[in-house]
Motif scaffolding. Structure first.
Motif, mmCIF file in Angstrom:
data_model
loop_
_atom_site.group_PDB
_atom_site.id
_atom_site.type_symbol
_atom_site.label_atom_id
_atom_site.label_comp_id
_atom_site.label_asym_id
_atom_site.label_seq_id
_atom_site.Cartn_x
_atom_site.Cartn_y
_atom_site.Cartn_z
ATOM 1 N N PRO A 52 0.828 -1.203 0.000
ATOM 2 C CA PRO A 52 0.000 0.000 0.000
ATOM 3 C C PRO A 52 0.865 1.256 0.000
ATOM 4 N N ALA A 53 0.384 2.300 -0.663
ATOM 5 C CA ALA A 53 1.117 3.562 -0.720
ATOM 6 C C ALA A 53 0.319 4.720 -0.122
ATOM 7 N N VAL A 54 -0.996 4.723 -0.378
ATOM 8 C CA VAL A 54 -1.859 5.817 0.080
ATOM 9 C C VAL A 54 -3.200 5.237 0.509
ATOM 10 N N ILE A 55 -3.747 5.758 1.599
ATOM 11 C CA ILE A 55 -5.108 5.419 2.013
ATOM 12 C C ILE A 55 -5.989 6.640 1.786
ATOM 13 N N ARG A 56 -7.170 6.389 1.193
ATOM 14 C CA ARG A 56 -8.143 7.461 0.961
ATOM 15 C C ARG A 56 -9.487 7.039 1.552
ATOM 16 N N ILE A 57 -10.050 7.915 2.362
ATOM 17 C CA ILE A 57 -11.366 7.671 2.965
ATOM 18 C C ILE A 57 -12.235 8.873 2.605
ATOM 19 N N PRO A 58 -12.986 8.786 1.503
ATOM 20 C CA PRO A 58 -13.728 9.955 1.013
ATOM 21 C C PRO A 58 -14.652 10.598 2.041
ATOM 22 N N ARG A 59 -15.377 9.797 2.812
ATOM 23 C CA ARG A 59 -16.333 10.371 3.765
ATOM 24 C C ARG A 59 -15.656 11.235 4.820
ATOM 25 N N LEU A 60 -14.410 10.898 5.158
ATOM 26 C CA LEU A 60 -13.673 11.652 6.177
ATOM 27 C C LEU A 60 -12.703 12.656 5.568
ATOM 28 N N GLU A 61 -12.678 12.726 4.242
ATOM 29 C CA GLU A 61 -11.745 13.608 3.534
ATOM 30 C C GLU A 61 -10.292 13.310 3.925
ATOM 31 N N VAL A 62 -9.994 12.027 4.067
ATOM 32 C CA VAL A 62 -8.640 11.573 4.408
ATOM 33 C C VAL A 62 -7.929 11.099 3.152
ATOM 34 N N GLU A 63 -6.714 11.570 2.969
ATOM 35 C CA GLU A 63 -5.795 11.036 1.973
ATOM 36 C C GLU A 63 -4.408 11.108 2.590
ATOM 37 N N ALA A 64 -3.807 9.957 2.862
ATOM 38 C CA ALA A 64 -2.560 9.924 3.611
ATOM 39 C C ALA A 64 -1.615 8.853 3.089
ATOM 40 N N GLU A 65 -0.341 9.145 3.187
ATOM 41 C CA GLU A 65 0.687 8.170 2.842
ATOM 42 C C GLU A 65 0.631 7.002 3.816
ATOM 43 N N VAL A 66 0.906 5.805 3.309
ATOM 44 C CA VAL A 66 0.984 4.609 4.141
ATOM 45 C C VAL A 66 2.420 4.114 4.132
ATOM 46 N N ILE A 67 3.003 3.976 5.328
ATOM 47 C CA ILE A 67 4.379 3.495 5.463
ATOM 48 C C ILE A 67 4.370 2.118 6.112
ATOM 49 N N PRO A 68 5.418 1.306 5.907
ATOM 50 C CA PRO A 68 5.468 -0.013 6.551
ATOM 51 C C PRO A 68 5.858 0.090 8.023
ATOM 52 N N LEU A 69 5.283 -0.788 8.838
ATOM 53 C CA LEU A 69 5.575 -0.841 10.271
ATOM 54 C C LEU A 69 5.966 -2.260 10.660
ATOM 55 N N GLY A 70 7.018 -2.381 11.442
ATOM 56 C CA GLY A 70 7.433 -3.668 11.972
ATOM 57 C C GLY A 70 7.046 -3.788 13.437
ATOM 58 N N LEU A 71 7.770 -4.633 14.164
ATOM 59 C CA LEU A 71 7.517 -4.831 15.585
ATOM 60 C C LEU A 71 8.626 -4.188 16.409
ATOM 61 N N GLN A 72 8.244 -3.678 17.576
ATOM 62 C CA GLN A 72 9.213 -3.186 18.537
ATOM 63 C C GLN A 72 9.752 -4.365 19.350
ATOM 64 N N ASP A 73 10.771 -4.093 20.171
ATOM 65 C CA ASP A 73 11.411 -5.151 20.949
ATOM 66 C C ASP A 73 10.438 -5.872 21.883
ATOM 67 N N ASP A 74 9.420 -5.160 22.367
ATOM 68 C CA ASP A 74 8.477 -5.778 23.301
ATOM 69 C C ASP A 74 7.354 -6.533 22.597
ATOM 70 N N GLY A 75 7.404 -6.608 21.253
ATOM 71 C CA GLY A 75 6.396 -7.330 20.506
ATOM 72 C C GLY A 75 5.221 -6.488 20.073
ATOM 73 N N SER A 76 5.185 -5.215 20.480
ATOM 74 C CA SER A 76 4.114 -4.335 20.030
ATOM 75 C C SER A 76 4.487 -3.736 18.674
ATOM 76 N N ILE A 77 3.496 -3.230 17.970
ATOM 77 C CA ILE A 77 3.738 -2.687 16.637
ATOM 78 C C ILE A 77 4.357 -1.308 16.716
ATOM 79 N N GLU A 78 5.273 -1.028 15.801
ATOM 80 C CA GLU A 78 5.809 0.317 15.667
ATOM 81 C C GLU A 78 4.678 1.280 15.337
ATOM 82 N N VAL A 79 4.933 2.567 15.527
ATOM 83 C CA VAL A 79 3.940 3.582 15.204
ATOM 84 C C VAL A 79 4.537 4.585 14.225
#
Length: 195
Positions: A52-79
């Motif tokens: 994925p490169a961009v997410i668009r949500i017309p009803r919310l007027e959202v258009e945003a870049e999508v970046i990849p996320l891995g896991l942090q050391d504690d097993g939670s997802i990066e932000v």
């Protein structure tokens, strides 16, 4: 940030002091995934689709870049560091593949106020979400449900567990803001299926 016209009549102010209270560096406080899903195992078990490169949500007027996320050391997802970006968990399916593609985004940030998923809680069944992919293709999902869960009771299996069809989950923070630990009490989760 003014609410999109499509949600303005339903928009309510967040909990007192909540807007701008979160930070782009805070943890998502999700159940650790390390015991649940392995990045390598998931990647090996599926066919590769365009990222994925961009997410668009017309009803919310959202258009945003999508970046990849891995896991942090504690097993939670990066932000995402940028509150205007969304992040795709690269250990899960790409949008369009069988299974749940999971995209995360901030609700707000201390420095910039409302963030990419600030109005996510207002999505209704039938609303469309478009994912533009790196190969120039677009895949569309339709919202099935929007739910809010206490972070201590995050529905890990419902969000990350296998599905027989391509599905999408959008996740952000919600509910009351706890100034003591500087995080929101809940998560807002949108469940969507392929259009």
């Amino acid at each position: 940030m003014a609410p999109p016209a499509s949600v303005a009549e339903r928009a309510v102010a967040p909990a007192t002091g909540a807007t701008g209270a979160g930070t782009a560096a805070e943890s998502w406080d999700y159940s650790p995934l390390a015991d649940h899903l392995s990045l390598d195992a998931v990647a090996d078990a599926r066919m590769q689709a365009p990222d994925p490169a961009v997410i668009r949500i017309p009803r919310l007027e959202v258009e945003a870049e999508v970046i990849p996320l891995g896991l942090q050391d504690d097993g939670s997802i990066e932000v995402p560091e940028d509150p205007d970006q969304a992040g795709w968990w690269l250990g899960g399916p790409e949008p369009g593949e069988t299974g749940p593609a999971v995209i995360l985004g901030h609700v707000d940030s201390q420095e910039e106020g409302p963030a990419v998923f600030f109005y996510l809680r207002y999505l209704d069944p039938g609303d469309e979400i478009h994912i533009d992919r790196v190969d120039g293709s677009t895949i569309t999902y339709v919202v099935e449900a929007t739910e809010r869960h206490d972070k201590d009771e995050f529905p890990t299996h419902a969000v990350y567990g296998p599905t027989e069809e391509p599905t999408l989950r959008l996740v952000t923070c919600g509910g009351d803001f706890d100034f003591g630990v500087r995080t929101y009490a809940d998560n807002v989760i949108v469940f969507a299926s392929l259009a």
